[in-house]
Design a protein around this motif. Structure first.
Motif, PDB file in Angstrom:
ATOM      1  N   ASN A  80       0.804  -1.223   0.000  1.00  0.00           N
ATOM      2  CA  ASN A  80       0.000   0.000   0.000  1.00  0.00           C
ATOM      3  C   ASN A  80       0.840   1.279   0.000  1.00  0.00           C
ATOM      4  O   ASN A  80       0.484   2.272   0.639  1.00  0.00           O
ATOM      5  N   LEU A  81       1.964   1.250  -0.716  1.00  0.00           N
ATOM      6  CA  LEU A  81       2.704   2.482  -0.895  1.00  0.00           C
ATOM      7  C   LEU A  81       1.948   3.404  -1.838  1.00  0.00           C
ATOM      8  O   LEU A  81       1.060   2.964  -2.577  1.00  0.00           O
ATOM      9  N   ALA A  82       2.326   4.686  -1.820  1.00  0.00           N
ATOM     10  CA  ALA A  82       1.613   5.660  -2.646  1.00  0.00           C
ATOM     11  C   ALA A  82       2.136   5.684  -4.070  1.00  0.00           C
ATOM     12  O   ALA A  82       1.347   5.720  -5.032  1.00  0.00           O
ATOM     13  N   ALA A  83       3.464   5.691  -4.245  1.00  0.00           N
ATOM     14  CA  ALA A  83       4.048   5.799  -5.587  1.00  0.00           C
ATOM     15  C   ALA A  83       5.542   5.514  -5.510  1.00  0.00           C
ATOM     16  O   ALA A  83       6.139   5.483  -4.423  1.00  0.00           O
ATOM     17  N   LEU A  84       6.115   5.308  -6.676  1.00  0.00           N
ATOM     18  CA  LEU A  84       7.556   5.133  -6.807  1.00  0.00           C
ATOM     19  C   LEU A  84       8.092   6.239  -7.712  1.00  0.00           C
ATOM     20  O   LEU A  84       7.606   6.430  -8.830  1.00  0.00           O
ATOM     21  N   ALA A  85       9.105   6.998  -7.202  1.00  0.00           N
ATOM     22  CA  ALA A  85       9.726   8.077  -7.980  1.00  0.00           C
ATOM     23  C   ALA A  85      11.169   7.696  -8.277  1.00  0.00           C
ATOM     24  O   ALA A  85      11.965   7.456  -7.351  1.00  0.00           O
ATOM     25  N   LEU A  86      11.499   7.615  -9.570  1.00  0.00           N
ATOM     26  CA  LEU A  86      12.825   7.172  -9.999  1.00  0.00           C
ATOM     27  C   LEU A  86      13.562   8.298 -10.697  1.00  0.00           C
ATOM     28  O   LEU A  86      12.987   9.035 -11.507  1.00  0.00           O
ATOM     29  N   LYS A  87      14.841   8.405 -10.404  1.00  0.00           N
ATOM     30  CA  LYS A  87      15.700   9.301 -11.162  1.00  0.00           C
ATOM     31  C   LYS A  87      16.531   8.435 -12.098  1.00  0.00           C
ATOM     32  O   LYS A  87      17.327   7.596 -11.648  1.00  0.00           O
ATOM     33  N   ALA A  88      16.296   8.593 -13.402  1.00  0.00           N
ATOM     34  CA  ALA A  88      16.968   7.742 -14.392  1.00  0.00           C
ATOM     35  C   ALA A  88      18.448   8.082 -14.477  1.00  0.00           C
ATOM     36  O   ALA A  88      18.868   9.214 -14.210  1.00  0.00           O
TER      37      ALA A  88
END
Length: 567
Positions: A80-88
């Protein structure tokens, strides 16, 4: 339920640190709630994530552990995490198609971060935004708690708490009191039209079907109700202290969605409602004790005790000049009260009695009648008062009408409980009130066996003569010479001669109807009648012997009732 504690992914994307970033997958999940941020520097950080987080990392961290990347989105979704933010990591380390496909599959937002925006800038700004919302929530909850406490401390009751909850939550509210019974509520309308037409009936039906006071629903539960053709979500929230259930709050999602702060408000209100009910219990117990002492003294034959009651009468708005009618309400359970984890049968019975007393009080208010109500063991005593001069017959009719309404109210609310009501004759001499009490007690006991729940002393017929205390010895001797031989024969040999004799008088000597009532053969009834004559010398063909037998049975009823109740 996290919305008021944080912000949606959509809202976060509109803030300055993420304005130049973009959602590359899982855009259907932008309403997921972010309540905190977490930075994963390497693959071991996946073990430390928790619900509601925006997880920030780099494609480099994922590349170091290919197996982790394979099921990463599914695992984050399940937690139930909100989102995943990735730095490419540039052209050499793009975000994998596998992650993009999984994000779309689970509607899990996958954000590609602007490589020129530092992690610290993102975390500082978003964390500050979340902190401010959570601080505002804490302040609001503190204000709600203070407002609710102020209602109680300023002398407000459950109705005032219900009004406060409606104002705060903005949806119809009903508070069910498990100790005293009954409910109060607020639906925002001046005449409480929705409560009276639908919601109160839903609450009472819930108690009848689920028996809230005994079965004890201990957790928040959701239901769906049909209200005026519309399906409405309803929340049932228990009011508890330790393991004791003091009541329930019913909340309907009619005017706006129920949010996190509404649930938090119910949690806060639960403690305040329990405090109010406990306060009422304490006051009620003290009042009940003093009322019962007053009534015991007033209804005593002893003039010294009567004088004590006269001295304390002003505390109960009582006057020696009033006329009085004594009513006794005896409470009986139609079946054995079952064992309960949190409550003993006597505690459950006390709840029934408290609720019935509240019903009686409401009935008397609607009838515009003054009365003092006290309790004694399994009975409730009502001292019905009339300040102005009233006809004895008029007061008898009034008392019967009130008794009928009490019976109707109990039958409606408690299928497993019944009441028997005895009414004494109206008395204008306070020194003789003990007579009205004795009459009410006799009427109540005899009315139970006569199949009538509300019985006035004037309605018991010949029993008025047979129940006189000064002829008790003669009555016992008469019973021993007529009915006792049959009773002892039945008891030692398991026969049914008493039942047969009763059926004889109930059916006016019609043998066929007696046989039907006794579920036996016509000839068997004839045989029993002959044996009755042989055992007791009761010859039913003789008018005098027949009368003696009928009177003997009536005396037997008096002896049975007095023995079972008072010895």
């Amino acid at each position: 339920m996290l919305k008021e504690q944080g912000m949606t992914v959509r809202e976060a994307m509109g803030l300055e640190p993420l304005k130049t970033s973009k959602v590359i997958a899982g855009s259907e999940g932008l309403d997921r709630i972010i309540v905190r941020l977490n930075i994963m520097a390497d693959h071991e950080g996946i073990d430390w994530v928790s619900e509601g987080e925006l997880l920030i990392t780099t494609s480099l961290a994922l590349k170091a552990k290919p197996d982790l990347s394979k099921d990463l989105i599914g695992n984050l979704h399940n937690k139930n995490l909100a989102a995943l933010a990735l730095k490419a990591g540039g052209l050499d380390m793009p975000i994998s198609q596998e992650l993009i496909d999984a994000a779309d599959k689970y509607n899990f937002p996958l954000i590609e971060l602007d490589p020129n925006v530092p992690f610290a800038y993102i975390t500082d700004n978003l964390s500050s935004h979340i902190f401010n919302k959570q601080t505002a929530l804490i302040i609001r909850m503190e204000n709600i708690h203070n407002n609710l406490m102020n209602v109680v401390l300023s002398g407000g009751g459950l109705q005032d708490i219900a009004a406060m909850l409606y104002e705060t939550i903005g949806n119809p509210i009903v508070i069910w009191d498990n100790i005293f019974g009954g409910c109060v509520g607020d639906d925002g309308s001046p005449d409480s039209s929705l409560l009276n037409s639908n919601l109160f009936s839903i609450v009472h039906n819930e108690d009848r079907t689920k028996n809230l006071s005994q079965n004890g629903i201990k957790k928040l539960t959701s239901y769906a109700d049909n209200i005026n053709g519309r399906i409405v979500k309803r929340i049932l929230f228990p009011v508890m202290v330790s393991e004791n259930i003091y009541g329930y709050v019913f909340l309907w999602e009619m005017l706006k969605p129920i949010g996190t702060i509404d649930y938090r408000t119910l949690e806060t209100a639960s403690a305040v409602i329990a405090l109010e009910i406990i306060k009422r219990m304490s006051v009620y117990q003290v009042e009940s004790r003093y009322k019962m002492e007053f009534l015991e003294n007033l209804l005593s034959r002893d003039t010294t005790m009567q004088n004590l009651a006269f001295e304390r009468g002003s505390f109960f708005d009582w006057s020696e000049k009033d006329g009085h009618t004594v009513m006794i309400v005896s409470i009986e359970s139609r079946e054995k009260i079952p064992a309960h984890k949190q409550m003993t049968p006597s505690e459950i019975f006390a709840q029934y009695k408290n609720s019935i007393i509240q019903d009686i009080d409401e009935i008397l208010k609607k009838e515009n009648e003054k009365a003092i109500i006290g309790e004694k063991s399994d009975s409730i005593i009502i001292l019905l008062r009339s300040a102005e001069a009233r006809d004895v017959e008029e007061m008898g009719k009034k008392a019967r009408r009130i008794g009928d309404k009490i019976i109707k109210a109990v039958d409606h609310k408690y299928q497993k409980t019944k009441v028997n009501i005895g009414i004494g004759r109206h008395c204008t001499n306070v020194r003789l009130l003990w007579k009205s009490y004795q009459e009410a007690r006799k009427a109540m006991l005899l009315g139970n066996n006569c199949g009538r729940n509300a019985m006035h002393f004037d309605d018991i017929g010949v029993y008025k003569i047979l129940s006189q205390d000064n002829i008790k010895n003669e009555l016992v001797a008469f019973y021993e010479n007529t009915i006792l031989p049959l009773y002892e024969y039945d008891k030692t040999r398991n026969t049914e001669f008493i039942a047969t004799l009763k059926a004889y008088f109930e059916h006016n000597g019609n043998i066929r109807k007696m046989a039907e009532a006794l579920y036996t053969h016509y000839n068997t009834v004839l045989y029993r009648l002959e044996r009755i004559k042989e055992i007791s010398n009761i010859d039913l063909k003789s008018p005098e012997s027949r009368l003696n037998a009928e009177v003997g049975l009536k005396i037997m009823k008096i002896i049975e009732e007095n023995g079972s109740r008072f010895q």
